[in-house]
Every structure is written in C-alpha cells, then in structure tokens.
Design a protein around this motif. Structure first.
Motif, PDB file in Angstrom:
ATOM      1  N   TYR A  27       0.825  -1.209   0.000  1.00 46.20           N
ATOM      2  CA  TYR A  27       0.000   0.000   0.000  1.00 46.20           C
ATOM      3  C   TYR A  27       0.861   1.261   0.000  1.00 46.20           C
ATOM      4  O   TYR A  27       0.523   2.255  -0.652  1.00 46.20           O
ATOM      5  CB  TYR A  27      -0.940  -0.004   1.211  1.00 46.20           C
ATOM      6  N   LEU A  28       1.970   1.230   0.730  1.00 49.95           N
ATOM      7  CA  LEU A  28       2.844   2.396   0.756  1.00 49.95           C
ATOM      8  C   LEU A  28       3.466   2.640  -0.613  1.00 49.95           C
ATOM      9  O   LEU A  28       3.536   3.784  -1.087  1.00 49.95           O
ATOM     10  CB  LEU A  28       3.933   2.199   1.821  1.00 49.95           C
ATOM     11  N   THR A  29       3.907   1.573  -1.272  1.00 50.29           N
ATOM     12  CA  THR A  29       4.444   1.701  -2.634  1.00 50.29           C
ATOM     13  C   THR A  29       3.388   2.253  -3.576  1.00 50.29           C
ATOM     14  O   THR A  29       3.654   3.166  -4.380  1.00 50.29           O
ATOM     15  CB  THR A  29       4.941   0.334  -3.142  1.00 50.29           C
ATOM     16  N   ASN A  30       2.178   1.706  -3.505  1.00 51.27           N
ATOM     17  CA  ASN A  30       1.100   2.166  -4.372  1.00 51.27           C
ATOM     18  C   ASN A  30       0.804   3.651  -4.133  1.00 51.27           C
ATOM     19  O   ASN A  30       0.598   4.417  -5.078  1.00 51.27           O
ATOM     20  CB  ASN A  30      -0.161   1.338  -4.115  1.00 51.27           C
ATOM     21  N   GLY A  31       0.795   4.056  -2.861  1.00 55.01           N
ATOM     22  CA  GLY A  31       0.546   5.451  -2.547  1.00 55.01           C
ATOM     23  C   GLY A  31       1.653   6.360  -3.043  1.00 55.01           C
ATOM     24  O   GLY A  31       1.392   7.435  -3.605  1.00 55.01           O
ATOM     25  N   LEU A  32       2.907   5.966  -2.855  1.00 54.23           N
ATOM     26  CA  LEU A  32       4.033   6.770  -3.324  1.00 54.23           C
ATOM     27  C   LEU A  32       3.996   6.941  -4.837  1.00 54.23           C
ATOM     28  O   LEU A  32       4.276   8.027  -5.364  1.00 54.23           O
ATOM     29  CB  LEU A  32       5.349   6.125  -2.898  1.00 54.23           C
ATOM     30  N   GLU A 140      -2.039   7.173   4.193  1.00 56.02           N
ATOM     31  CA  GLU A 140      -2.209   8.594   3.879  1.00 56.02           C
ATOM     32  C   GLU A 140      -1.395   9.456   4.842  1.00 56.02           C
ATOM     33  O   GLU A 140      -0.698  10.389   4.429  1.00 56.02           O
ATOM     34  CB  GLU A 140      -3.693   8.970   3.952  1.00 56.02           C
ATOM     35  N   GLU A 141      -1.459   9.143   6.133  1.00 56.79           N
ATOM     36  CA  GLU A 141      -0.671   9.883   7.115  1.00 56.79           C
ATOM     37  C   GLU A 141       0.826   9.715   6.854  1.00 56.79           C
ATOM     38  O   GLU A 141       1.611  10.666   6.993  1.00 56.79           O
ATOM     39  CB  GLU A 141      -0.998   9.394   8.525  1.00 56.79           C
ATOM     40  N   MET A 142       1.233   8.517   6.460  1.00 59.09           N
ATOM     41  CA  MET A 142       2.644   8.268   6.168  1.00 59.09           C
ATOM     42  C   MET A 142       3.094   9.068   4.951  1.00 59.09           C
ATOM     43  O   MET A 142       4.202   9.628   4.928  1.00 59.09           O
ATOM     44  CB  MET A 142       2.883   6.768   5.960  1.00 59.09           C
ATOM     45  N   LEU A 143       2.242   9.151   3.932  1.00 62.68           N
ATOM     46  CA  LEU A 143       2.586   9.921   2.741  1.00 62.68           C
ATOM     47  C   LEU A 143       2.741  11.401   3.059  1.00 62.68           C
ATOM     48  O   LEU A 143       3.620  12.081   2.521  1.00 62.68           O
ATOM     49  CB  LEU A 143       1.518   9.738   1.659  1.00 62.68           C
ATOM     50  N   LEU A 144       1.890  11.916   3.924  1.00 58.84           N
ATOM     51  CA  LEU A 144       2.008  13.316   4.327  1.00 58.84           C
ATOM     52  C   LEU A 144       3.320  13.556   5.067  1.00 58.84           C
ATOM     53  O   LEU A 144       3.960  14.598   4.890  1.00 58.84           O
ATOM     54  CB  LEU A 144       0.812  13.713   5.195  1.00 58.84           C
ATOM     55  N   ALA A 145       3.739  12.573   5.871  1.00 65.91           N
ATOM     56  CA  ALA A 145       5.025  12.694   6.559  1.00 65.91           C
ATOM     57  C   ALA A 145       6.181  12.690   5.555  1.00 65.91           C
ATOM     58  O   ALA A 145       7.127  13.483   5.670  1.00 65.91           O
ATOM     59  CB  ALA A 145       5.190  11.552   7.562  1.00 65.91           C
ATOM     60  N   VAL A 146       6.117  11.809   4.557  1.00 66.41           N
ATOM     61  CA  VAL A 146       7.150  11.755   3.522  1.00 66.41           C
ATOM     62  C   VAL A 146       7.170  13.062   2.730  1.00 66.41           C
ATOM     63  O   VAL A 146       8.236  13.599   2.413  1.00 66.41           O
ATOM     64  CB  VAL A 146       6.921  10.555   2.585  1.00 66.41           C
ATOM     65  N   ALA A 147       5.984  13.583   2.408  1.00 66.72           N
ATOM     66  CA  ALA A 147       5.905  14.844   1.666  1.00 66.72           C
ATOM     67  C   ALA A 147       6.572  15.973   2.446  1.00 66.72           C
ATOM     68  O   ALA A 147       7.307  16.797   1.873  1.00 66.72           O
ATOM     69  CB  ALA A 147       4.447  15.190   1.367  1.00 66.72           C
ATOM     70  N   GLY A 148       6.340  16.008   3.757  1.00 66.56           N
ATOM     71  CA  GLY A 148       6.976  17.029   4.570  1.00 66.56           C
ATOM     72  C   GLY A 148       8.485  16.881   4.589  1.00 66.56           C
ATOM     73  O   GLY A 148       9.218  17.876   4.485  1.00 66.56           O
ATOM     74  N   PHE A 149       8.958  15.637   4.690  1.00 67.70           N
ATOM     75  CA  PHE A 149      10.405  15.396   4.709  1.00 67.70           C
ATOM     76  C   PHE A 149      11.043  15.755   3.372  1.00 67.70           C
ATOM     77  O   PHE A 149      12.132  16.331   3.321  1.00 67.70           O
ATOM     78  CB  PHE A 149      10.677  13.929   5.043  1.00 67.70           C
ATOM     79  N   ALA A 150      10.367  15.406   2.269  1.00 70.18           N
ATOM     80  CA  ALA A 150      10.935  15.614   0.936  1.00 70.18           C
ATOM     81  C   ALA A 150      10.596  16.981   0.349  1.00 70.18           C
ATOM     82  O   ALA A 150      10.915  17.246  -0.812  1.00 70.18           O
ATOM     83  CB  ALA A 150      10.431  14.520  -0.005  1.00 70.18           C
ATOM     84  N   SER A 151       9.962  17.838   1.146  1.00 72.90           N
ATOM     85  CA  SER A 151       9.579  19.188   0.709  1.00 72.90           C
ATOM     86  C   SER A 151       8.665  19.157  -0.507  1.00 72.90           C
ATOM     87  O   SER A 151       8.780  19.975  -1.426  1.00 72.90           O
ATOM     88  CB  SER A 151      10.830  20.034   0.410  1.00 72.90           C
ATOM     89  N   LEU A 152       7.738  18.189  -0.527  1.00 79.32           N
ATOM     90  CA  LEU A 152       6.742  18.120  -1.586  1.00 79.32           C
ATOM     91  C   LEU A 152       5.522  18.956  -1.196  1.00 79.32           C
ATOM     92  O   LEU A 152       5.174  19.044  -0.015  1.00 79.32           O
ATOM     93  CB  LEU A 152       6.301  16.672  -1.816  1.00 79.32           C
ATOM     94  N   ASP A 153       4.910  19.551  -2.185  1.00 80.55           N
ATOM     95  CA  ASP A 153       3.690  20.325  -1.945  1.00 80.55           C
ATOM     96  C   ASP A 153       2.548  19.358  -1.639  1.00 80.55           C
ATOM     97  O   ASP A 153       2.176  18.543  -2.486  1.00 80.55           O
ATOM     98  CB  ASP A 153       3.372  21.169  -3.182  1.00 80.55           C
TER      99      ASP A 153
END
Length: 391
Positions: A27-32, A140-153
């Motif tokens: 699921y994490l791969t699919n979300g990324l 979804e929460e994990m993706l938001l954390a990754v986005a914050g780390f990677a400076s994604l909008d």
C-alpha cells in the motif's frame, strides 16, 4: 524523485507479522507511485524456498543511505513494527515507526510514529483480519510525513489514489500477499492469485499479475482466457489499458498478429501514452518490417516517459538494423546511462561505432560486451566482431 523502500523490522515473526509487513509495503508503494507520483525501488528481499524472511533488528541508517545511493534513489524509507499486546498470541495493535533519510548523505534521520488498530491476528494459527480502509488511512498519514520530509507540496498529492488497484476484501489481500511475496513455486503463486480473484472479482492487480505469471510459463491461452474475463469485469476502469496490453502479448504469442495489433490499438485509444503498449506495438511493426511505424511508436513511448529503458534499447536496435548508426549510437548510450552492464547494448553500440569507422571506440565497447557476457551469445558475437575489426 526516486524512493528506496526497505523492509521494516518487527518484534514478531510468523505469518501474521509477515502478511501485515508486506501488505503495508504494498500500500505504501502504491501510494508513493500513484498519489505522490514518485518512482519506488522496492528493496525487500525475496522469499527463500517458500519461507519469507523476517527482519528482527532495525537497519543501520548509514547502511540504508549507502544502499539507496547505489540504486540512484533520492530518499530512503525504512522502519519498525511493534505488534501488541506484548506477550499475547492474539495481535490487536501495531505501532509503526517510519524512518526517512536522504540517500548517501549524513543528514539527520526523521522519524514519524503511527498506530494501526485495524488488525486482528492469531500468531499461533496465522488467521488474520484486516481493516483495509484503516490501512489506507494510515498510509495517507505516512505519505504526508514523507511529503513534509521531501519538501513536496501537499496539495500536489492525489491521496484518493492510494487504494487504486488494491483489494477491497481482506481475504483477497492476504491471498495476494502470499502470491506476491511469500511463495516461490509458480503453481502456488497462481493458486493464490486465483484465490484472490475469487475473494474479490474486481481486483485488477490480481488479474494482471496472474496473467504475467502464465505468460512467463508460456501458457498463453490460459493467460488470454483470464485477461478476457478481467476485461469484461473491469471494462471502463483505469486498468483496462494494462489488461488489453497483456491480452495483446498473449495473442501475439499465439501467432495472431492482426488480433494483437487491434488489442494494442484499443489500449492506446484509452491511454495514448501507455509505454508498454507502444513498445509492444512497435515490436510487432518491426516484425513485419514496418520500420517507420515502429520508430514512431518507440518515440511516442519516449515522449511519454523519457527514462524508459526498453524503449531506448529497442529504438537503438531498430536504428542499427536500418543502418542508422549515428542514431543507434545515441540511443544505446542513453540506454546504457539508464541500465549499465547490459552486454547486448555494448555489442550494438560497438557495431554502430565500427560502421562509423571509429575503431578504437568500437573495440572498447565490443570488449566490454565480451567481458560482461563471456559465455553468452552477445559475448560471442562481440568477439567475432572484434576479430573482423582487427583483421
């Protein structure tokens, strides 16, 4: 951006822990890939002789970052799973720690913690129940954390796509993970894929994975039958181009060139930039010596995805066949940038350089092909070309 995803460590072993860990990775791969549109390199170890490998100690951050750099990733993700309650056979909670770091850098590692309460599993029997909606919410929460780390909008994330193609029944999810990650025997893999389809008849990835397995086993008729069933059930959905593409592959292997081309044309009507379909259609055209049409398809694939290695290799091979040696050289050099170490690429590059009269460069490339493939066909052809080149 490229992401290296590593196996999560766990405080428990057995089927329940393994199924959850691999389902989370799926699921994490699919979300990324679908929600964040990132490229993922999955570095989970394959099963050995039907036994899935569990990681009981967390990865060392320096080792993770070095491994991520080797696969040309920008960031790396790993973590820990703590199944609870501690000391109980019935698992009802998972504490998830996600670690995020930059590849090849000694920067600070960021950690984010989550709690998943949608699991109930018996560590003794391996019986497991999962709340897949709750899993999507956590991812979804994990993706938001990754986005914050990677400076994604965050506004660029299409979070509704986390579950695209994923199962809607926990039984289908478990069978799919067994097929995908936990068994090695092809017959067992197929059995579990078919069980996943029976549990969720609208599970697209189960159909396409099962079909690819059958195609790999040269069971083209069985693959086509399964794909036609999938097309009937999933018609109009996002995965229809993938299904039609594989149906074209099965049909071509059964000797039906015209029918295969029609299937690929239907796939492209639905998804004009579908790179796999464009490359398959190009190969079909090249088979009939329709070289202009083939090149047009390869260039369309590269227009859709400029870093797609197969399109560069196939275009270069086609150009070399047509005597377009300067163009073949450029295509093969680009392919080698993306996939270094392919002896066939060095052989084709070497022959193209030789035809241009660039003997020293040709000798180097042909020698590289012979070195990389000392006992194979590419190496043998390269040595023959070298002998002719040296007189």
């Amino acid at each position: 951006m490229r992401v290296a995803l590593f196996q999560f460590s766990a405080n428990a072993t057995g089927k329940v822990a393994a199924v959850f860990e691999h389902l989370l990775a799926l699921y994490l791969t699919n979300g990324l890939e679908r929600a964040a549109r990132l490229e993922v390199v999955d570095l989970h170890p394959p099963a050995r002789e039907g036994e899935v490998l569990s990681l009981v100690a967390s990865h060392d951050a320096e080792d993770v970052r070095a491994a991520a750099e080797r696969v040309s990733a920008d960031i790396c993700l790993w973590g820990d799973l703590h199944f609870g309650p501690e000391g109980e056979y019935m698992i009802t909670e998972v504490k998830v720690s996600l670690m995020m770091g930059l590849a090849g850098a000694e920067s600070e590692v960021r950690r984010a913690d989550f709690v998943f309460g949608g699991l109930r599993g018996d560590a003794r029997s391996g019986e497991i129940e999962l709340d897949l909606s709750a899993l999507e919410d956590m991812v979804e929460e994990m993706l938001l954390a990754v986005a914050g780390f990677a400076s994604l909008d965050e506004s660029s994330l299409d979070l509704c796509r986390i579950g695209d193609g994923m199962p809607r029944a926990d039984g289908a999810a478990v069978y799919f993970i067994y097929a995908l990650r936990m068994v090695t025997d092809p017959a067992m893999k197929l059995r579990f894929y078919l069980k996943a389809i029976a549990a969720d008849p609208y599970f697209p990835l189960a159909y396409t994975n099962a079909a690819q397995l059958l195609l790999g086993e040269r069971k083209h008729g069985e693959a086509l039958k399964l794909l036609l069933r999938a097309e009937a059930r999933l018609k109009g959905g996002e995965f229809e181009p993938d299904i039609l593409n594989l149906a074209g592959v099965a049909t071509m292997h059964m000797g039906m060139w015209d029918d295969a081309v029609r299937l690929w044309e239907r796939s492209l009507e639905l998804s004009p930039g579908h790179v796999e379909t464009l490359c398959n259609l190009a190969a079909a055209y090249a088979m009939r010596e329709l070289y202009d049409e083939a090149e047009e398809c390869y260039r369309a694939a590269l227009s859709s995805r400029n870093d797609y290695p197969l399109a560069w290799f196939s275009l270069g091979r086609l150009q070399a066949r047509r005597g377009m040696h300067e163009e073949a050289e450029a295509s093969m050099r680009r392919y080698i940038e993306l996939c270094p170490g392919d002896p066939w690429a060095y052989y084709i590059l070497g022959t193209s350089l030789s035809r241009q009269g660039r003997e020293a460069e040709a000798e180097f490339s042909l020698g590289k092909a012979a070195q990389l493939d000392p006992d194979g066909e590419a190496g043998a052809l390269a040595r023959r070309e070298l002998e002719e080149l040296r007189g």
